[in-house]
Design a protein around this motif. Structure first.
Motif, PDB file in Angstrom:
ATOM      1  N   LEU A  49      32.313  31.380  36.761  1.00  0.00           N
ATOM      2  CA  LEU A  49      33.504  31.893  35.577  1.00  0.00           C
ATOM      3  C   LEU A  49      34.679  31.648  36.269  1.00  0.00           C
ATOM      4  O   LEU A  49      34.915  32.083  37.502  1.00  0.00           O
ATOM      5  CB  LEU A  49      33.345  33.362  35.299  1.00  0.00           C
ATOM      6  CG  LEU A  49      31.855  33.725  34.527  1.00  0.00           C
ATOM      7  CD1 LEU A  49      31.787  35.214  34.072  1.00  0.00           C
ATOM      8  CD2 LEU A  49      31.648  32.933  33.424  1.00  0.00           C
TER       9      LEU A  49
ATOM     10  N   PRO B 259      39.634  34.487  35.064  1.00  0.00           N
ATOM     11  CA  PRO B 259      38.559  34.623  33.991  1.00  0.00           C
ATOM     12  C   PRO B 259      38.522  35.763  33.515  1.00  0.00           C
ATOM     13  O   PRO B 259      38.205  35.844  32.482  1.00  0.00           O
ATOM     14  CB  PRO B 259      37.416  33.960  34.770  1.00  0.00           C
ATOM     15  CG  PRO B 259      37.732  34.268  36.335  1.00  0.00           C
ATOM     16  CD  PRO B 259      39.396  34.033  36.555  1.00  0.00           C
ATOM     17  N   GLU B 260      39.006  37.047  34.261  1.00  0.00           N
ATOM     18  CA  GLU B 260      39.019  38.351  33.995  1.00  0.00           C
ATOM     19  C   GLU B 260      39.782  38.753  32.845  1.00  0.00           C
ATOM     20  O   GLU B 260      39.623  39.573  32.126  1.00  0.00           O
ATOM     21  CB  GLU B 260      39.129  39.153  35.127  1.00  0.00           C
ATOM     22  CG  GLU B 260      38.381  39.092  36.193  1.00  0.00           C
ATOM     23  CD  GLU B 260      39.027  38.234  37.448  1.00  0.00           C
ATOM     24  OE1 GLU B 260      38.902  38.319  38.510  1.00  0.00           O
ATOM     25  OE2 GLU B 260      39.849  37.346  36.964  1.00  0.00           O
TER      26      GLU B 260
ATOM     27  N   PHE C 236      34.685  37.461  29.175  1.00  0.00           N
ATOM     28  CA  PHE C 236      34.163  37.625  30.527  1.00  0.00           C
ATOM     29  C   PHE C 236      33.095  38.633  30.679  1.00  0.00           C
ATOM     30  O   PHE C 236      32.129  38.270  31.301  1.00  0.00           O
ATOM     31  CB  PHE C 236      35.380  38.286  31.436  1.00  0.00           C
ATOM     32  CG  PHE C 236      35.150  38.698  32.692  1.00  0.00           C
ATOM     33  CD1 PHE C 236      34.810  37.461  33.553  1.00  0.00           C
ATOM     34  CD2 PHE C 236      35.187  39.754  33.400  1.00  0.00           C
ATOM     35  CE1 PHE C 236      34.532  37.683  35.248  1.00  0.00           C
ATOM     36  CE2 PHE C 236      35.033  40.262  34.681  1.00  0.00           C
ATOM     37  CZ  PHE C 236      34.627  38.961  35.500  1.00  0.00           C
TER      38      PHE C 236
ATOM     39  N   VAL D  42      32.624  34.760  40.090  1.00  0.00           N
ATOM     40  CA  VAL D  42      33.929  35.155  39.392  1.00  0.00           C
ATOM     41  C   VAL D  42      34.859  34.633  40.562  1.00  0.00           C
ATOM     42  O   VAL D  42      35.055  34.977  41.577  1.00  0.00           O
ATOM     43  CB  VAL D  42      34.052  36.556  39.035  1.00  0.00           C
ATOM     44  CG1 VAL D  42      33.899  37.611  40.352  1.00  0.00           C
ATOM     45  CG2 VAL D  42      35.325  36.689  38.553  1.00  0.00           C
TER      46      VAL D  42
END
Length: 332
Positions: free
Chosen positions: A76, A81-82, A87, A103
């Motif tokens: 990700l 991405p968070e 997510f 991540v």
């Protein structure tokens, strides 16, 4: 970009067509929203960007994750991405079927009040954290990523260490090094020896901050996104590509990340790698049709791509020891 025509076509360096091997990695770019705007960012992400995954594409991606057991890793990325939609659902879906989840974190996102839950969430789901720390010297990091980012990154790494990251075998913490962007042709450089630099990082971060981590990945700056814009403004774009070409290493080709991964954007379009995604060079079937997640689900297979799409910036992944999302490709 027409200046790049003076380069030898990347395909001319290959002994045969660049083809996919078994797909093991599904890399998903969830969107361009980010709390930073790093000068070397090939995604050109930032706080003012709004593009992100939709609920519909998120559900399709979850279906892909659940349908294809050959996918071992869900990677990700972003933006941050968070910060982008999907997510948590993607993490939970992947972990529920036993996939490893990477991540790619900028670390400083944890200090935004809305995202303070992230380190605990990472540990709970045993996410493999790959964190950007392009240098162990404060000034170099702040020049590339913004004032105060180094200090915040150090605090974030200490936070992850307290949770067991870099120590427990199921809590992997890796760091990423990027060279400084060159100011002249004399300053062109490839990433240094990955193993030696990793030891330097480990000694420095342990001695000064008590930080431990697992591995260091050295990644070259490819002339894509903001890096490309910077090089063009400095009139270094074509010379840098020629520098990369002159350092082409044929032994890296069999290890290229594009061979075993699919890269998916926030719209559900499929690419051979993240760099092709940013340059809008889509993956294609043997019938020259572009591929998206819908087509993969309809076909019931990940193996729709016959030949990987290449471009001059591919020299960046094959120069010297090579470069990938997992660092160097071969030992020096």
């Amino acid at each position: 970009m027409t200046q790049t025509l003076s380069l030898a076509p990347f395909k001319s360096k290959l002994c045969s067509s660049l083809t996919k091997s078994k797909i093991k990695v599904l890399q998903i770019n969830l969107g361009k929203r980010c709390n930073l705007a790093c000068i070397h960012c090939h995604v050109e992400a930032g706080p003012k960007r709004t593009e992100e995954l939709s609920p519909e594409v998120c559900q399709q991606l979850i279906q892909v994750i659940q349908t294809f057991p050959e996918i071992e890793i869900v990677d990700l990325t972003g933006g941050a991405p968070e910060m982008n939609y999907g997510f948590k659902p993607l993490v939970q879906a992947a972990r529920n079927v036993g996939k490893k989840v990477i991540v790619r974190s900028n670390l400083v996102i944890y200090f935004e009040s809305e995202f303070a839950y992230l380190p605990d969430f990472f540990a709970q789901h045993q996410l493999h954290v790959v964190a950007s720390l392009p240098c162990y010297i404060s000034d170099n990091v702040d020049k590339m990523r913004g004032s105060g980012v180094f200090d915040a990154s150090i605090r974030a790494l200490q936070w992850l260490n307290r949770l067991g990251y870099g120590k427990a075998p199921n809590l992997i913490l890796d760091l990423v090094f990027n060279p400084q962007l060159p100011v002249s042709e004399e300053k062109f450089s490839l990433p240094p020896d990955q193993g030696k630099l990793e030891q330097t990082y480990k000694m420095f971060l342990q001695e000064h901050f008590g930080i431990v981590f697992n591995h260091l990945f050295t990644i070259a700056n490819l002339p894509v996104g903001r890096s490309a814009g910077y090089l063009q403004r400095q009139k270094l774009y074509t010379p840098y590509l020629k520098f990369l070409e002159s350092n082409f290493n044929a032994s890296t080709v069999e290890h290229l990340m594009c061979r075993s991964e699919l890269s998916v954007d926030y719209l559900g379009n499929v690419y051979d790698c993240d760099f092709n995604q940013m340059m809008n060079l889509p993956a294609k079937t043997r019938n020259d049709e572009v591929i998206n997640i819908t087509k993969i689900l309809e076909a019931g297979t990940l193996d729709l791509i016959d030949e990987i799409q290449t471009a001059p910036y591919c020299y960046g992944c094959t120069a010297g020891s090579g470069s990938s999302c997992g660092g160097a490709l071969v030992e020096e």
